[in-house]
Design a protein around this motif. Structure first.
Motif, short mmCIF file in Angstrom:
data_model
loop_
_atom_site.label_atom_id
_atom_site.label_comp_id
_atom_site.label_asym_id
_atom_site.label_seq_id
_atom_site.Cartn_x
_atom_site.Cartn_y
_atom_site.Cartn_z
N ALA A 186 0.86 -1.19 0.00
CA ALA A 186 0.00 0.00 0.00
C ALA A 186 0.89 1.23 0.00
O ALA A 186 2.10 1.14 0.28
N PRO A 187 0.34 2.40 -0.32
CA PRO A 187 1.13 3.64 -0.26
C PRO A 187 1.69 3.86 1.14
O PRO A 187 1.07 3.49 2.15
N LEU A 188 2.87 4.48 1.19
CA LEU A 188 3.57 4.65 2.45
C LEU A 188 3.92 6.10 2.74
O LEU A 188 4.24 6.86 1.82
N LEU A 189 3.87 6.45 4.02
CA LEU A 189 4.51 7.66 4.53
C LEU A 189 5.81 7.22 5.18
O LEU A 189 5.82 6.34 6.04
N PHE A 190 6.91 7.81 4.72
CA PHE A 190 8.24 7.46 5.24
C PHE A 190 8.80 8.70 5.94
O PHE A 190 8.85 9.78 5.35
N ARG A 191 9.19 8.52 7.19
CA ARG A 191 9.78 9.63 7.94
C ARG A 191 10.79 9.09 8.93
O ARG A 191 10.46 8.23 9.75
#
Length: 345
Positions: A186-191
């Protein structure tokens, strides 16, 4: 000259069980798979601690097959690599170095003491040098193929670390976004090295268009770093603006506000273009997508070539795609937002 698949030697297991580690019996062939990715927002800034948004591209895949070679190792080398697909000779040479490093690290990490020669075959449908994660996908596929071959259980963290070993050889200082995204469902937020699934509340389509120009990530990274050194305060300004656009975009995407989300894509492209990371062909594709009714468009990946990604309403997608090809796109791919939203739920 690369061998055709039909010319590849047959993969066979070792002749004696004594050649295998006592605690594990290896399979005759191990298989691993990964897929492409695209960065929505956050390129370059993510290396400096900013967030990034990434998409999986499941229709573009890399498959690795690892097996035992009937031949003896050639000197210190203990792995042979054959790549099929669109890989160029320089890419195969570069991949050979990074994947050999990865293989050695895999042996050390998982306690594989066997020094038998390996044959690695990679079938990669992801065009190289386009910002789509070709090198990371190949590396992940190899890690999973080796785990399958040696019957090792490897954690998500171990897979990530091993892929990063290869990525750091290929690109220098790798942010880790690609290593995560090429295995994501699935789409990811990477931080800051951590990821979470990215909610998608919009409908529409992402269109990825290949400029036909191979990107130069290392050159782009060096160019940006040199600019930061020449202009005090520019790094902080760049990272601050990138973080603002990325944070706004993820909330707009989740809230189902595609027009405003699209404008953040276009604004991020302007930020990268101002930093000197785009090229004329990429700018032409961005302009073509917007002129055809796209809600937003930008380069995706390291820059200096590669691909763009455009957001469009479904009923405008055919026209946007047609205009992209007229503007020089050599191939395009479509990712439906509804499918991404379903995967993320």
């Amino acid at each position: 000259m690369q061998q055709r698949p039909a010319e590849l030697s047959v993969l066979i297991p070792p002749n004696s069980a004594k050649e295998l580690s006592k605690s594990h019996r290896a399979r005759s062939v191990g298989i691993g798979r990964a897929h492409a990715k695209a960065i929505l927002l956050g390129e370059h800034a993510v290396v400096y601690g900013a967030p990034a948004l990434a998409l999986p591209i499941p229709q573009l895949t890399a498959t690795a097959s690892a097996g035992w070679s009937p031949h003896s190792p050639d000197g210190p080398r203990d792995m042979s690599l054959t790549m099929t697909g669109s890989a160029s000779r320089p890419m195969v040479t570069q991949a050979s170095e990074s994947l050999r490093r990865l293989t050695a690290e895999f042996r050390a990490t998982t306690g594989v003491s066997d020094r038998l020669h390996l044959d690695m075959i990679i079938d990669c449908a992801i065009p190289p040098g386009r910002g789509l994660g070709s090198s990371a996908a190949c590396a992940r596929a190899v890690v999973l193929a080796l785990a399958d071959l040696f019957d090792r259980q490897v954690s998500r963290t171990t897979v990530f670390d091993l892929v990063q070993t290869a990525e750091n050889v290929t690109h220098g200082r790798a942010s880790g976004v690609d290593a995560m995204a090429v295995g994501a469902a699935a789409p990811l937020l990477f931080r800051a090295g951590e990821t979470q699934e990215l909610p998608v509340g919009c409908e529409g389509l992402f269109i990825i268009a290949d400029s036909g120009v191979e990107g130069r990530t290392k050159d782009a990274v060096s160019l940006l770093r040199e600019g930061f050194l020449r202009h005090p305060g520019s790094q902080e300004s760049f990272v601050r603006k990138a973080s603002q656009l990325t944070d706004e975009a993820r909330h707009l995407l989740a809230a189902g506000r595609p027009e405003e989300f699209g404008s953040r894509l276009t604004d991020y492209h302007a930020l990268l273009r101002t930093a000197g990371l785009s090229i004329d062909r990429i700018d032409m594709l961005v302009e073509a997508a917007l002129a055809a009714g796209g809600l937003g468009a930008k380069m995706t990946g390291g820059g200096m070539g590669g691909c763009i990604i455009a957001l469009t309403r479904s009923w405008q997608a055919s026209e946007v795609t047609r205009k992209l090809h007229e503007a020089g796109a050599v191939q395009t791919w479509v990712l439906p937002l509804r499918g991404l939203a379903d995967d993320a739920s």
